[in-house]
Design a protein around this motif. Sequence first.
Motif, PDB file in Angstrom:
ATOM      1  N   LEU A   2       0.818  -1.211   0.000  1.00  0.00           N
ATOM      2  CA  LEU A   2       0.000   0.000   0.000  1.00  0.00           C
ATOM      3  C   LEU A   2       0.856   1.267   0.000  1.00  0.00           C
ATOM      4  N   ARG A   3       2.016   1.209   0.622  1.00  0.00           N
ATOM      5  CA  ARG A   3       2.872   2.392   0.727  1.00  0.00           C
ATOM      6  C   ARG A   3       3.320   2.928  -0.638  1.00  0.00           C
ATOM      7  N   PRO A   4       3.805   2.094  -1.579  1.00  0.00           N
ATOM      8  CA  PRO A   4       4.179   2.636  -2.887  1.00  0.00           C
ATOM      9  C   PRO A   4       2.999   3.239  -3.643  1.00  0.00           C
ATOM     10  N   ILE A   5       1.824   2.672  -3.472  1.00  0.00           N
ATOM     11  CA  ILE A   5       0.634   3.202  -4.155  1.00  0.00           C
ATOM     12  C   ILE A   5       0.285   4.579  -3.592  1.00  0.00           C
ATOM     13  N   LEU A   6       0.286   4.707  -2.272  1.00  0.00           N
ATOM     14  CA  LEU A   6       0.003   6.007  -1.653  1.00  0.00           C
ATOM     15  C   LEU A   6       1.065   7.046  -2.015  1.00  0.00           C
ATOM     16  N   THR A   7       2.311   6.623  -2.082  1.00  0.00           N
ATOM     17  CA  THR A   7       3.383   7.531  -2.473  1.00  0.00           C
ATOM     18  C   THR A   7       3.184   8.013  -3.900  1.00  0.00           C
ATOM     19  N   GLY A   8       2.821   7.102  -4.792  1.00  0.00           N
ATOM     20  CA  GLY A   8       2.580   7.467  -6.185  1.00  0.00           C
ATOM     21  C   GLY A   8       1.398   8.414  -6.346  1.00  0.00           C
ATOM     22  N   VAL A   9       0.320   8.140  -5.638  1.00  0.00           N
ATOM     23  CA  VAL A   9      -0.866   9.003  -5.708  1.00  0.00           C
ATOM     24  C   VAL A   9      -0.547  10.390  -5.156  1.00  0.00           C
ATOM     25  N   THR A  10       0.183  10.442  -4.054  1.00  0.00           N
ATOM     26  CA  THR A  10       0.570  11.726  -3.469  1.00  0.00           C
ATOM     27  C   THR A  10       1.464  12.513  -4.421  1.00  0.00           C
ATOM     28  N   ALA A  11       2.409  11.837  -5.060  1.00  0.00           N
ATOM     29  CA  ALA A  11       3.296  12.519  -6.016  1.00  0.00           C
ATOM     30  C   ALA A  11       2.504  13.032  -7.209  1.00  0.00           C
ATOM     31  N   TYR A  12       1.558  12.243  -7.693  1.00  0.00           N
ATOM     32  CA  TYR A  12       0.754  12.668  -8.843  1.00  0.00           C
ATOM     33  C   TYR A  12      -0.087  13.895  -8.505  1.00  0.00           C
ATOM     34  N   ILE A  13      -0.702  13.880  -7.346  1.00  0.00           N
ATOM     35  CA  ILE A  13      -1.534  15.017  -6.934  1.00  0.00           C
ATOM     36  C   ILE A  13      -0.678  16.258  -6.714  1.00  0.00           C
ATOM     37  N   SER A  14       0.457  16.103  -6.048  1.00  0.00           N
ATOM     38  CA  SER A  14       1.286  17.276  -5.747  1.00  0.00           C
ATOM     39  C   SER A  14       1.913  17.878  -7.002  1.00  0.00           C
ATOM     40  N   THR A  15       2.230  17.058  -7.998  1.00  0.00           N
ATOM     41  CA  THR A  15       2.793  17.621  -9.227  1.00  0.00           C
ATOM     42  C   THR A  15       1.708  18.168 -10.145  1.00  0.00           C
ATOM     43  N   GLY A  16       0.464  17.791  -9.931  1.00  0.00           N
ATOM     44  CA  GLY A  16      -0.609  18.237 -10.808  1.00  0.00           C
ATOM     45  C   GLY A  16      -1.410  19.420 -10.305  1.00  0.00           C
ATOM     46  N   LEU A  17      -1.124  19.907  -9.110  1.00  0.00           N
ATOM     47  CA  LEU A  17      -1.913  21.011  -8.563  1.00  0.00           C
ATOM     48  C   LEU A  17      -1.795  22.287  -9.396  1.00  0.00           C
TER      49      LEU A  17
END
Length: 146
Positions: A2-17
């Motif tokens: 679950l940790r890599p998935i949450l990290t990926g989602v967080t990175a995607y959201i933070s780079t897309g803001l």
Amino acid sequence: MLRPILTGVTAYISTGLDYLVILMIIFSRVKPQDRWLVLIGDFIGTLILVGSSLTLAFFLGFVPTPWVLGLLGLIPIYLGIKLGLQGDDDDVAAVERRVSQPRGLIASVTLITVATCGADNIGIYVPLFTTVATRDCLKTKNSGII
């Protein structure tokens, strides 16, 4: 897992803001029946960015010493300092000109996505994908699963 998935989602959201503002401008300039073309162009642009980041991370995975991969973390720091000193170069007028013509809307949105988010996303995704892949491989080798 679950940790890599949450990290990926967080990175995607933070780079897309920052890109959300551009998407709002694009959506306000196109006809309602053409908005799905914007979504397709955005999706294709995102696939290009993630695919190129995965490809770079794959080839960087062959670097034999892990400390060299740690230097990839300097890329986002450099991009942040550059942004802080030079400011953001997103040109709203250029975006509005590109999307005012419905012909080629998918290609225009794809190009805008790659041009606007390219350096930021690749600068974040490549170190992220490289370290996640390396960490998962090391964990698998140490656990004796291989």
